[in-house]
Design a protein around this motif. Sequence first.
Motif, short mmCIF file in Angstrom:
data_model
loop_
_atom_site.label_atom_id
_atom_site.label_comp_id
_atom_site.label_asym_id
_atom_site.label_seq_id
_atom_site.Cartn_x
_atom_site.Cartn_y
_atom_site.Cartn_z
N ALA A 196 -8.95 -4.05 7.77
CA ALA A 196 -10.00 -4.97 7.60
C ALA A 196 -9.27 -6.25 7.11
O ALA A 196 -9.54 -7.49 7.20
CB ALA A 196 -10.91 -4.39 6.57
N GLN A 197 -8.24 -5.85 6.21
CA GLN A 197 -7.60 -7.04 5.34
C GLN A 197 -6.90 -7.80 6.71
O GLN A 197 -6.89 -9.03 6.45
CB GLN A 197 -6.61 -6.71 4.21
CG GLN A 197 -7.19 -6.00 3.23
CD GLN A 197 -6.44 -5.52 2.21
OE1 GLN A 197 -5.37 -4.82 2.39
NE2 GLN A 197 -6.66 -5.69 0.93
N GLU A 202 -9.10 6.08 4.23
CA GLU A 202 -9.80 5.02 3.60
C GLU A 202 -8.90 3.66 3.27
O GLU A 202 -9.33 2.58 3.52
CB GLU A 202 -10.23 5.53 2.00
CG GLU A 202 -10.88 4.37 1.13
CD GLU A 202 -11.43 4.95 0.10
OE1 GLU A 202 -11.78 4.11 -0.97
OE2 GLU A 202 -11.36 6.21 -0.21
N SER A 203 -7.73 3.90 2.96
CA SER A 203 -6.72 3.01 2.85
C SER A 203 -6.43 2.20 4.23
O SER A 203 -6.18 0.95 4.34
CB SER A 203 -5.37 3.52 2.26
OG SER A 203 -5.58 3.86 0.91
N THR A 204 -6.45 3.24 5.32
CA THR A 204 -6.12 2.41 6.77
C THR A 204 -7.17 1.61 6.97
O THR A 204 -7.06 0.29 7.55
CB THR A 204 -6.10 3.62 7.78
OG1 THR A 204 -4.83 4.32 7.40
CG2 THR A 204 -5.87 2.94 9.10
N THR A 205 -8.50 1.93 6.64
CA THR A 205 -9.69 1.17 7.02
C THR A 205 -9.53 -0.18 5.97
O THR A 205 -9.84 -1.34 6.96
CB THR A 205 -10.94 1.67 6.75
OG1 THR A 205 -11.16 3.08 7.34
CG2 THR A 205 -11.98 0.85 6.80
N THR A 206 -9.28 -0.10 4.80
CA THR A 206 -8.97 -1.46 4.12
C THR A 206 -8.01 -2.42 4.65
O THR A 206 -7.99 -3.44 4.55
CB THR A 206 -8.53 -0.88 2.75
OG1 THR A 206 -9.60 -0.01 2.29
CG2 THR A 206 -8.47 -2.11 1.80
N LEU A 207 -6.61 -1.70 5.19
CA LEU A 207 -5.49 -2.45 5.58
C LEU A 207 -5.96 -3.01 6.84
O LEU A 207 -5.79 -4.21 7.11
CB LEU A 207 -4.71 -1.44 6.02
CG LEU A 207 -3.73 -0.84 4.73
CD1 LEU A 207 -2.63 0.09 5.05
CD2 LEU A 207 -2.89 -2.09 4.11
N ASP A 254 0.80 -1.09 -0.01
CA ASP A 254 -0.07 0.06 0.05
C ASP A 254 0.88 1.35 0.05
O ASP A 254 0.38 2.44 -0.58
CB ASP A 254 -0.89 -0.14 1.36
CG ASP A 254 -2.03 0.89 1.04
OD1 ASP A 254 -1.66 2.07 1.33
OD2 ASP A 254 -3.07 0.59 0.61
#
Length: 571
Positions: free
Chosen positions: A510-511, A503-508, A452
């Motif tokens: 979650a992953q 937004e990217s942190t939320t995705t990270l 990321d």
Amino acid sequence: MTASADHDSRMLTALVRLHDALQAAPLPLDVPGAAELRVTRQQLIDQLEDYVLPRQMTVEAPLLAVVGGSTGAGKSTLVNSLVGRRVTNPGLLRPTTRSAVLVHHPDDAHWFGQDRLLPDLVRVQEHSDDRHALQLVASETLPPGLAILDAPDVDSVEKANRTLAAQLLAAADLWLFVTSAARYSDQVPWEHLKQAAERSTAVAVVLDRTPPDAVRTVAAHLARMLASRGLKDSPLFTVPESTVSPEGLLDGSAVAEVRAWLVSLAEDTDARSAVVRQTLDGTVRAHAREAHVVADAVSEQVAAAAELRRAAETAYDEATRRAVAAATDGTLLRGEVAARWREFAGTGELLRSLEGRVGLIRDRLVNAVKGTGQQADRVAVAIESAVELMVLDHAEQASATATAAWQELGTAGPLLTGTDDDLGRASRGLRRSVEGEVRAWQQHLTELVKADGADRRTARYLAYGARGLAVTLAVTVLADSAADDPGGADVGRTLLDAVFGTESTTTLVAQGRADLERRIAGLFAAERRRHLGRLDALALDPDADRHVRDAARRVDDRRFEQSRRDDASLA
């Protein structure tokens, strides 16, 4: 092919299918009554192998008369006397007979090869004490078409002798039951006679070793006992008590009546065939009936296995749910993990370990965050230990709960014994497996932040900052997003937002959370397989009961066809 031969072939096929269906229908679980039904099932299989299938293939083979009875009734002496020479060993010591001795006319030898009757008994030519041996003795004093088999005592003090006796009697076309004035009312022989009556086995009774003045009284009482037990048509012969020669023989006149009757059967093809057909048909009829009882037992086994499976799955489903929840609700951000995280994030080095500027957030935190790479490793180790202990604790609970449920159900005895692997405890290798999974998870987090951040920072920045960011991501994953500040994890979330964007942190996160949950679920799935694997190893086919019933019905259908054919031939 004649109609009779065609029927015999189709009956043989039906019997083979019944045998195979019974073989594929084990009764391993401790369902009430299972112990007795296991014996019934095995007896059905054994008699199909020992007698029914071989006899069905060779209906024209010699009539096999098995001489059996109580201890000390004089069976071996009777056999020797009928043959006219010593072929089996009588004696005063009990038990006398250990292995089976089969006497036949030399021209009939080919009927008794290893692939025929009683195939699991090894053929030998000399006397043997091996219970797994069948001694074949050719004697011209017996007429062709007749074979006599001397069996051990049905009430022997040795279990192996009793087992062999039962096996041999189950292979008889005709049971020559030998008793005496002192033993004719003994319970054990009558249990075998009851089975013979239920299966329509041809039976003849020899009252042996009876004083002349007691013959009439004892014989009358014995005849009444036979009639009351469904054996009123069984011939009853008497052999008076008399002197035995040095060769172990009675005077020929003492056994003349018994011998004459056996010889007449051997010489009369129709009479011999009638005896064979009576016993074979009765045995087949009984097998078809008893197979349905086994099928019912198989249904109970399948139901019991399903109940055990549900109990184990419930225990492990609940443990998995709790473990996954504990891994992501902030529970682990306590104790050692919290202390190491505060050392790392609270000293001001967390941001300093990342080269370059990270905007205004760095300006606000730079004086407070002084963590080092070594401190990041300490956080990683603390997380690994916390997850490991948590998983082990829930796995221990799951194992104990599942095992206790199995014990309470009372059917899983065979599954809980006979192995060094204690199902009541977590597996011995679980700790190492957890270590490997947590390390793999943290490595995966490192790869996530590298991937990321590739477009956000220079390669040098990523090389030096990925470890710190991965640890920060790990703490954020373990935090309960609904809590105000789970273990100080809000500092990490703030930093990740500044580096990667919200937004990217939320995705990270979650992953990372999904990967951790997947790995924990995988660990518990492996633990679950220890219980379920024991069930699977039983190889219980849910359709086995239906296969047994279908096979039994086919046998009955063939019997019905045989009956119609016989009626038509008599019309």
